[in-house]
Enzyme design. Structure first.
Site, PDB file in Angstrom:
ATOM      1  N   ASP A  36      -7.075  13.508 -25.124  1.00 28.38           N
ATOM      2  CA  ASP A  36      -7.159  12.060 -24.664  1.00 28.38           C
ATOM      3  C   ASP A  36      -6.605  11.271 -25.816  1.00 28.38           C
ATOM      4  O   ASP A  36      -7.438  10.868 -26.921  1.00 28.38           O
ATOM      5  CB  ASP A  36      -8.737  11.850 -24.634  1.00 28.38           C
ATOM      6  CG  ASP A  36      -8.931  10.330 -24.090  1.00 28.38           C
ATOM      7  OD1 ASP A  36      -8.052   9.562 -23.936  1.00 28.38           O
ATOM      8  OD2 ASP A  36      -9.974  10.209 -23.587  1.00 28.38           O
ATOM      9  N   TYR A  74       0.859  -1.090   0.099  1.00 32.90           N
ATOM     10  CA  TYR A  74       0.007  -0.074  -0.103  1.00 32.90           C
ATOM     11  C   TYR A  74       0.980   1.224  -0.167  1.00 32.90           C
ATOM     12  O   TYR A  74       1.730   1.254   0.748  1.00 32.90           O
ATOM     13  CB  TYR A  74      -0.891  -0.030   1.247  1.00 32.90           C
ATOM     14  CG  TYR A  74      -2.240   0.038   0.908  1.00 32.90           C
ATOM     15  CD1 TYR A  74      -3.018   1.193   0.387  1.00 32.90           C
ATOM     16  CD2 TYR A  74      -3.094  -1.044   0.829  1.00 32.90           C
ATOM     17  CE1 TYR A  74      -4.242   1.144  -0.112  1.00 32.90           C
ATOM     18  CE2 TYR A  74      -4.551  -1.392   0.316  1.00 32.90           C
ATOM     19  CZ  TYR A  74      -5.071  -0.037  -0.341  1.00 32.90           C
ATOM     20  OH  TYR A  74      -6.210   0.018  -0.481  1.00 32.90           O
ATOM     21  N   THR A  88      -4.859   6.054 -21.879  1.00 30.70           N
ATOM     22  CA  THR A  88      -4.309   4.517 -21.224  1.00 30.70           C
ATOM     23  C   THR A  88      -3.281   4.165 -21.526  1.00 30.70           C
ATOM     24  O   THR A  88      -2.551   4.613 -22.519  1.00 30.70           O
ATOM     25  CB  THR A  88      -5.526   3.579 -21.957  1.00 30.70           C
ATOM     26  OG1 THR A  88      -5.482   3.561 -23.264  1.00 30.70           O
ATOM     27  CG2 THR A  88      -7.140   3.758 -21.695  1.00 30.70           C
TER      28      THR A  88
HETATM   29  C1  LIG Z   1     -10.356   3.304 -23.939  1.00 31.01           C
HETATM   30  C2  LIG Z   1     -10.525   4.689 -23.780  1.00 31.01           C
HETATM   31  C3  LIG Z   1     -10.847   5.306 -22.474  1.00 31.01           C
HETATM   32  C4  LIG Z   1     -11.173   4.433 -21.415  1.00 31.01           C
HETATM   33  O1  LIG Z   1     -10.087   3.805 -21.072  1.00 31.01           O
HETATM   34  P1  LIG Z   1     -10.668   2.418 -20.047  1.00 31.01           P
HETATM   35  O2  LIG Z   1      -9.306   2.114 -19.495  1.00 31.01           O
HETATM   36  O3  LIG Z   1     -11.356   1.494 -20.924  1.00 31.01           O
HETATM   37  O4  LIG Z   1     -11.442   3.242 -18.760  1.00 31.01           O
HETATM   38  C5  LIG Z   1     -10.958   6.724 -22.418  1.00 31.01           C
HETATM   39  N1  LIG Z   1     -10.771   7.551 -23.622  1.00 31.01           N
HETATM   40  C6  LIG Z   1     -10.620   7.164 -24.919  1.00 31.01           C
HETATM   41  C7  LIG Z   1     -10.402   7.971 -26.070  1.00 31.01           C
HETATM   42  C8  LIG Z   1     -10.410   5.530 -24.995  1.00 31.01           C
HETATM   43  O5  LIG Z   1     -10.200   5.215 -26.337  1.00 31.01           O
END
Ligand SMILES: *Cc1c(COP(=O)(O)O)cnc(C)c1O
Length: 417
Positions: A197, A51, A223
């Site tokens: 993103d 942790y 991710t």
């Molecule tokens: C895959 C994805 C996410 C979310 O990822 P998770 O790990 O599935 O929660 C967020 N934004 C975009 C653009 C994605 O393609």
């Protein structure tokens, strides 16, 4: 896995079955990949026993002699690879990472702007069924019906009218390059925080096969398990200005203890992604997607936006008169794994849409070259036609051909049997 087989033979058998499935099938889901043995080994370590709420040097638990070094390595590698001032490697996955962005910059009810889900955006960009669209006011841009591409003038008009505090660019079914400088200009004009993103394209950016958001976006959310080829997890990178807000939002704002085994595996994946082989990989992913797109177009498949700049293809099957779900299920029976997907301006329902989405990250990790995309396109064509005709014999034949190609290109990270 001798311990697992002894303690829980049921789960062990399912893991072995999944290994076999991943070995034998042509995995075309653009968000999936094969991680290396090194990444897999890191995720299976005793680091998971620890942790460590807080950040390196500022923890709420003792005994962080090794964990602090693990997390610092991951942070430094992330900053260096993506050329950003700050990195937080603790978000549990992409969706929680994006939720941390809301916590960092918005109050409930504030306006956020993102791409609409049916246009290729992600749920967490303010779409209605997501917490981000119910606790916040989501306004959404899309793509043009004629081009399948974003019209930035329209995005700018919407931003000026709605004055969002945060703008998301990037998405989950976007086959074209994201214009980070263009979005940055709009965000600056309306005083919004720009979040890139790059969940899908992080590996392409790391490998130099897609322009970088560094120098344009205030925050980069990604991710780690898609094209970046790391463990399931996420990172938030930012300019120095927003470092504190991001860190406080992730912990203590949203999460508890970080998953240290995942952090270690992220560090490993970032090291792999910084190497020359990964650069070649990223470029090959795009070359394979473009070759596959050309072959599919030549067989009469309609590609949203007419093709791809990255790793994915969005295919509108309306012209083939086969619903996306029917095609996806037939392809699965043929050992070709895709997902059904809405296409922009879809006239069908989200759970039964007109399209399929396919991508080349996983097959490229197996070393499959562009020359093989002729066969892949031919198989897809045969199976989609067979799905319409109810011709299971063809589907069974394709499955054998797929298996032969998979046997010729073993996947990384899987045991050799
Ligand atoms: C895959 C994805 C996410 C979310 O990822 P998770 O790990 O599935 O929660 C967020 N934004 C975009 C653009 C994605 O393609």
């Amino acid at each position: 896995m001798s311990h697992l087989a002894h303690v829980d033979p049921e789960i062990a058998a399912l893991v072995v079955a999944e290994e076999q499935l991943q070995a034998d099938t042509l995995r075309l889901i653009p968000s999936e990949n094969y991680v290396s043995h090194a990444v897999l080994e890191a995720t299976g370590t005793v680091l998971q026993n620890k942790y460590s709420e807080g950040y390196p040097g500022k923890r709420y638990y003792e005994g962080q002699q090794n964990i602090d070094q693990v997390e610092t390595l991951a942070i430094e590698r992330a900053k260096s690879l993506f050329a950003m001032d700050h990195a937080n490697v603790q978000p549990y996955s992409g969706s929680p990472a994006n939720l941390a962005v809301y916590l960092a910059f918005l109050q409930p009810g504030d306006t956020v702007m993102g791409m609409a889900l049916p246009m290729g955006g992600h749920l967490t960009h303010g779409w209605g069924v997501s917490a981000t669209g119910t606790w916040f006011r989501g306004v959404q841009y899309g793509v043009e019906q004629t081009t399948g591409r974003i019209d930035l003038d329209k995005v700018r008009d919407l931003a000026l009218a709605e004055r969002p505090k945060v703008i998301f660019c990037g998405g989950t079914a976007v086959p074209r390059t994201i214009d980070f400088p263009g979005f940055a200009e709009i965000a600056r004009e309306v005083g919004a925080v720009l979040v890139a993103d790059v969940a899908h394209i992080a590996g392409l950016i790391a490998g130099g096969a897609h322009p970088s958001p560094a120098g344009h976006a205030d925050v980069v959310s990604t991710t780690t398990h898609k094209t970046l080829r790391g463990p399931r997890g996420a990172m938030l990178l930012s300019t120095a200005e927003h470092a504190r807000a991001i860190d406080r939002a992730v912990f203590p704002g949203l999460q508890g203890g970080p998953h240290n085994h995942t952090t270690a595996a992220i560090a490993v994946a970032l090291k792999e992604a910084a190497g020359p082989e990964f650069r070649a990989y990223a470029h090959q992913v795009v070359a394979n997607a473009q070759a596959l797109g050309e072959q599919l177009a030549a067989r009469g498949f309609e590609l949203v936006s007419g093709g791809t700049d990255n790793h994915l293809l969005l295919i509108d099957l309306s012209g083939k008169d086969v619903p996306g779900k029917v095609a996806a299920k037939a392809l699965d029976r043929a050992g070709i794994v895709v997902n059904y997907n809405t296409v922009p301006y879809d006239t069908r329902k989200p759970f039964d849409p007109s399209g399929i989405r396919i991508g080349t990250p996983a097959l490229t990790s197996r070393g499959i070259p562009a020359s093989a995309m002729t066969s892949v396109a031919e198989w897809i064509d045969l199976v989609v036609a067979a799905a319409k005709a109810g011709d299971e014999e063809t589907i069974t034949k394709v499955r054998a051909d797929v298996k032969a190609l998979m046997d010729a290109y073993p996947a990384p990270g899987l045991p050799v049997r």
